[in-house]
Design a protein around this motif. Structure first.
Motif, short mmCIF file in Angstrom:
data_model
loop_
_atom_site.label_atom_id
_atom_site.label_comp_id
_atom_site.label_asym_id
_atom_site.label_seq_id
_atom_site.Cartn_x
_atom_site.Cartn_y
_atom_site.Cartn_z
N TYR A 85 18.18 -59.93 10.83
CA TYR A 85 18.59 -58.97 11.86
C TYR A 85 18.67 -59.64 13.23
O TYR A 85 19.57 -59.32 14.02
CB TYR A 85 17.66 -57.76 11.88
CG TYR A 85 18.01 -56.76 10.81
CD1 TYR A 85 19.15 -55.97 10.93
CD2 TYR A 85 17.23 -56.62 9.68
CE1 TYR A 85 19.49 -55.05 9.95
CE2 TYR A 85 17.56 -55.70 8.70
CZ TYR A 85 18.69 -54.92 8.84
OH TYR A 85 19.03 -54.02 7.87
N TRP B 272 19.25 -51.35 0.78
CA TRP B 272 19.90 -52.09 1.86
C TRP B 272 21.15 -51.43 2.42
O TRP B 272 21.96 -52.09 3.07
CB TRP B 272 20.24 -53.51 1.38
CG TRP B 272 19.02 -54.29 1.02
CD1 TRP B 272 18.62 -54.65 -0.22
CD2 TRP B 272 18.03 -54.79 1.92
NE1 TRP B 272 17.44 -55.35 -0.16
CE2 TRP B 272 17.05 -55.44 1.15
CE3 TRP B 272 17.85 -54.74 3.30
CZ2 TRP B 272 15.92 -56.05 1.70
CZ3 TRP B 272 16.74 -55.34 3.86
CH2 TRP B 272 15.79 -55.99 3.06
N LEU C 61 21.79 -52.10 6.13
CA LEU C 61 22.27 -53.46 6.39
C LEU C 61 23.76 -53.56 6.07
O LEU C 61 24.53 -54.13 6.85
CB LEU C 61 21.48 -54.47 5.56
CG LEU C 61 21.98 -55.92 5.59
CD1 LEU C 61 21.95 -56.48 7.01
CD2 LEU C 61 21.16 -56.78 4.64
N GLU D 139 13.94 -60.75 6.44
CA GLU D 139 14.69 -59.57 6.88
C GLU D 139 14.77 -59.54 8.41
O GLU D 139 15.85 -59.36 8.98
CB GLU D 139 14.04 -58.29 6.36
CG GLU D 139 14.75 -57.04 6.79
CD GLU D 139 14.10 -55.77 6.25
OE1 GLU D 139 14.67 -54.70 6.51
OE2 GLU D 139 13.05 -55.85 5.58
#
Length: 158
Positions: free
Chosen positions: A42, A76, A79, A38
């Protein structure tokens, strides 16, 4: 849904192609949770944004054979919000093909970026952008209809 004939890949921007992330519901079996992925994703998004790059997701971005879309979205959504701001191009794979259903596409504006496979030219060379299951003789177009049964089958063995 994105029309590949009217929304072309920019020839002036760097293009980043990502595939097979299989993002799940945030549980221990979710691919994006494992091994600090993760954080790495990012960081990659930060770099792509710094370079004003363009992202093409070539399928299996979400893991909808194992997880319900509602659960994936719950974990999520930030995201997906960020990716939506970057305006990615999203080609479905066999594990996220359930998103061909227009009702599911309405669950998040990120899904407005869904696009069928397409061809783009760079430096006088043509490239086909697709996940690959489309030409796999084992996986037919109707394969996604059986994904819910496969999800239960896999879940029983896990």
């Amino acid at each position: 849904m994105v029309d590949p004939h009217t929304s072309s890949v920019s020839k002036e921007r760097e293009v980043y192609v990502l595939s097979d992330l299989h993002i799940g519901n945030g549980s221990a079996k979710d691919n994006l949770i494992k091994n600090n992925r993760e954080t790495l994703l990012y960081r990659l998004l930060d770099e792509i944004e710094r370079q004003d790059g363009q992202i093409i997701l070539l399928g299996d971005f979400l893991e909808l054979w194992r997880y319900r879309l509602e659960d994936v979205l719950s974990r999520w959504h930030k995201l997906l919000d960020r990716l939506n701001q970057i305006q990615v191009v999203y080609i479905l794979g066999n594990h996220d093909a359930a998103l061909q259903d227009p009702k599911l596409q309405k669950m998040h504006s990120f899904f407005d970026n869904i696009c069928p496979p397409f061809i783009a030219s760079f430096n006088h060379r043509r490239f086909k952008f697709m996940h690959g299951h489309e030409i796999d003789p084992i996986i037919s177009e109707d394969w996604h209809k059986f994904s819910h049964m496969l999800r239960r089958f896999v879940g029983a063995f896990e």
